[in-house]
Scaffold this motif. Structure first.
Motif, PDB file in Angstrom:
ATOM      1  N   ASN A 297       0.790  -1.238   0.000  1.00 20.50           N
ATOM      2  CA  ASN A 297       0.000   0.000   0.000  1.00 20.50           C
ATOM      3  C   ASN A 297       0.821   1.287   0.000  1.00 20.50           C
ATOM      4  N   ALA A 298       2.076   1.212   0.457  1.00 26.40           N
ATOM      5  CA  ALA A 298       2.889   2.440   0.443  1.00 26.40           C
ATOM      6  C   ALA A 298       3.272   2.826  -0.991  1.00 26.40           C
ATOM      7  N   MET A 299       2.972   1.941  -1.922  1.00 25.87           N
ATOM      8  CA  MET A 299       3.254   2.221  -3.333  1.00 25.87           C
ATOM      9  C   MET A 299       1.962   2.411  -4.133  1.00 25.87           C
ATOM     10  N   PRO A 350       5.566  -7.218   1.268  1.00 21.27           N
ATOM     11  CA  PRO A 350       5.168  -7.011  -0.128  1.00 21.27           C
ATOM     12  C   PRO A 350       6.021  -6.015  -0.944  1.00 21.27           C
ATOM     13  N   HIS A 351       6.460  -4.897  -0.365  1.00 23.39           N
ATOM     14  CA  HIS A 351       7.206  -3.907  -1.154  1.00 23.39           C
ATOM     15  C   HIS A 351       8.555  -4.452  -1.608  1.00 23.39           C
ATOM     16  N   GLY A 352       9.293  -5.022  -0.661  1.00 21.53           N
ATOM     17  CA  GLY A 352      10.585  -5.614  -0.996  1.00 21.53           C
ATOM     18  C   GLY A 352      10.421  -6.765  -1.979  1.00 21.53           C
ATOM     19  N   THR A 374      12.245  -1.957   1.865  1.00 20.95           N
ATOM     20  CA  THR A 374      11.879  -0.633   2.343  1.00 20.95           C
ATOM     21  C   THR A 374      11.145  -0.637   3.676  1.00 20.95           C
ATOM     22  N   ALA A 375      10.612  -1.778   4.092  1.00 24.57           N
ATOM     23  CA  ALA A 375       9.894  -1.826   5.374  1.00 24.57           C
ATOM     24  C   ALA A 375      10.146  -3.152   6.082  1.00 24.57           C
ATOM     25  N   HIS A 376      10.010  -3.135   7.388  1.00 21.93           N
ATOM     26  CA  HIS A 376      10.130  -4.354   8.186  1.00 21.93           C
ATOM     27  C   HIS A 376       8.887  -5.220   7.944  1.00 21.93           C
TER      28      HIS A 376
HETATM   29  C1  LIG Z   1       7.229   5.030   0.584  1.00 24.16           C
HETATM   30  C2  LIG Z   1       7.488   3.577   0.381  1.00 24.16           C
HETATM   31  C3  LIG Z   1       7.836   3.067  -0.871  1.00 24.16           C
HETATM   32  C4  LIG Z   1       7.871   3.930  -2.099  1.00 24.16           C
HETATM   33  O1  LIG Z   1       8.933   4.840  -2.054  1.00 24.16           O
HETATM   34  P1  LIG Z   1       8.929   6.113  -3.033  1.00 24.16           P
HETATM   35  O2  LIG Z   1      10.147   6.857  -2.690  1.00 24.16           O
HETATM   36  O3  LIG Z   1       7.680   6.867  -2.733  1.00 24.16           O
HETATM   37  O4  LIG Z   1       8.922   5.566  -4.408  1.00 24.16           O
HETATM   38  C5  LIG Z   1       8.147   1.726  -0.974  1.00 24.16           C
HETATM   39  N1  LIG Z   1       8.081   0.912   0.087  1.00 24.16           N
HETATM   40  C6  LIG Z   1       7.736   1.353   1.316  1.00 24.16           C
HETATM   41  C7  LIG Z   1       7.659   0.398   2.431  1.00 24.16           C
HETATM   42  C8  LIG Z   1       7.434   2.699   1.497  1.00 24.16           C
HETATM   43  O5  LIG Z   1       7.093   3.137   2.697  1.00 24.16           O
END
Ligand SMILES: *Cc1c(COP(=O)(O)O)cnc(C)c1O
Length: 425
Positions: A297-299, A350-352, A374-376
């Motif tokens: 969701n952060a993306m 999910p982001h990683g 990008t996140a734990h």
């Molecule tokens: C903010 C965020 C992203 C996206 O990063 P951007 O710099 O906005 O592209 C990816 N993953 C996580 C966990 C985030 O918090």
């Protein structure tokens, strides 16, 4: 450091002004006038994170901040490590989630807060920011308890994970959080509206803190160097870096690191189904669609507002956008990938996982890969546990917040309401 407004290059500011203003006239982004390569990369790579980051930032910012002052700012901001972990023979993860809010945004948020606290004059300032989850937490924690600074954070109601919400909506004090009935793009649009409102801006000393603030990007450049420093000589050859992207700040910072001379071969912009940029790179048409909610969701951003900086950087450097890798990953693929990574002994979220999948999809035989975590995983506890079918460990900092009551207000996506609250602070 001189910067110009990408929408009106006649507007020129120094670093301090860019940090305080956030955006320029007409909502234009600030962009550095010159990016001269670093000459001593090998020596820099031998330093520790704080010393090296001080050198890099000093090179960029110049004499507006003395090296001593920068060193003090950086030591207060970067109080945690960014370790590189091996996932397969050729692929490593750069873990950016060891800060207080367990996401990479701690780097930029904390550096920006320290810069603002340093540059601030006697009056009050108000930080207004929109978040799709992690920026808000990082900004709230970075400013929490600072004198004469109010922080107001807008986020899309029900569209961030429950633990993510607990992390920053339970602080109180100088931190006000508002759950908006709408999407992240709605929240971001209201922040932009506030910046166009001269009366409001002046009355409350408005400042933005989302990824459009140049100080955040400068801070993020530093961890690309940190990653490279941890790689072996062999791993540094033909290095491809995959970046999970939403607002494209992280990718901008990576490209800036490359333009400073860090020898990264190429980058991959990995998105979820909110794929405005992959479609643009494919067919040349910029056509954002309605934002959809995904596991990452952060993306969930369909109008990534750092994109103009990336275009500018490619133009200035004479690089071709065709050199930028891209791809989108669905929720179904994200789930399969998380299970696959878990079997390799690497617990991800999910982001990683999206960045990892795009890397395995595109890595050539002679290349090595690095992807950004990008996140734990604990920040996405509910979905990760459901996908892996087992419980995962929750770090103390997060567990302690989970039991506290949410202090957020709930507003419709109506700028007039937000404005009223800001004026009354
Ligand atoms: C903010 C965020 C992203 C996206 O990063 P951007 O710099 O906005 O592209 C990816 N993953 C996580 C966990 C985030 O918090």
């Amino acid at each position: 450091m001189n910067l110009y407004n990408l929408k009106d290059s006649s507007e020129q500011v120094n670093f301090q002004q860019a940090v305080k203003q956030g955006l320029g006239r007409g909502q234009g982004l600030f962009f550095p006038e010159t990016i001269s390569p670093l000459e001593n990369i090998d020596a820099l790579l031998a330093m520790n994170l704080v010393d090296r980051s001080t050198e890099i930032l000093s090179h960029l910012i110049g004499d507006e901040l003395s090296k001593e002052m920068l060193h003090s700012i950086v030591s207060k901001a970067f109080t945690f490590a960014a370790p590189v972990k091996k996932v397969t023979d050729r692929i490593s993860a750069l873990e950016l989630f060891h800060g207080p809010t367990l996401a990479f945004k701690d780097f930029g948020g904390r550096f920006m807060a320290q810069c603002l606290a340093h540059f601030k004059d006697d009056g009050r300032i108000t930080i207004l920011t929109a978040t799709s989850g992690d920026t808000g937490a990082a900004v709230a924690h970075a400013f929490y308890g600072m004198d004469n600074i109010d922080v107001v954070i807008l986020y899309p109601k029900g569209k961030i994970s429950p633990l993510q919400e607990k992390l920053f909506c339970t602080l109180g004090g100088n931190i006000t959080t508002i759950a908006i009935e709408g999407t992240f793009d709605d929240c971001q649009a209201m922040v932009k509206q506030a910046f166009d409102d001269q009366e409001l801006k002046k009355t409350i000393g408005l400042n933005s803190a989302n990824s459009i603030n140049i100080s955040r990007l400068l801070a993020q450049i530093c961890y690309y160097f940190e990653a490279f420093a941890q790689l072996s000589v062999a791993q540094r050859e033909n290095l491809v870096v995959s970046v999970p992207s939403g607002n494209f700040g992280d990718l901008t910072a990576g490209l800036l690191a490359k333009s400073l001379g860090l020898p990264i071969k190429r980058f991959i912009a990995a998105t979820n189904e909110n794929d405005t940029v992959p479609r643009y790179l494919q067919n040349g048409h910029w056509s954002p669609k309605t934002t959809i909610a995904t596991l990452s969701n952060a993306m969930d951003v369909s109008q990534p507002n750092n994109w103009p900086r990336i275009e500018e950087l490619f133009a200035v450097k004479g690089w071709s956008l065709s050199e930028l890798g891209y791809g989108k990953i669905s929720d179904a693929e994200t789930k399969v990938t998380l299970v696959e990574m878990d079997k390799l002994g690497y617990l991800c979220e999910p982001h990683g996982a999206i960045a990892y999948r795009e890397l395995t999809n595109q890595l050539k035989d002679n290349e090595t890969g690095l992807f950004l975590c990008t996140a734990h995983p604990a920040k996405f506890k509910e979905s990760v546990e459901a996908i892996l079918g087992r419980g995962i460990f929750i770090p103390e900092a997060l567990a302690a917040r989970a039991d506290l009551a949410l202090l957020s207000k709930e507003f419709p996506a109506d700028f007039a309401k937000v404005r009223e609250l800001l004026m009354a602070l």
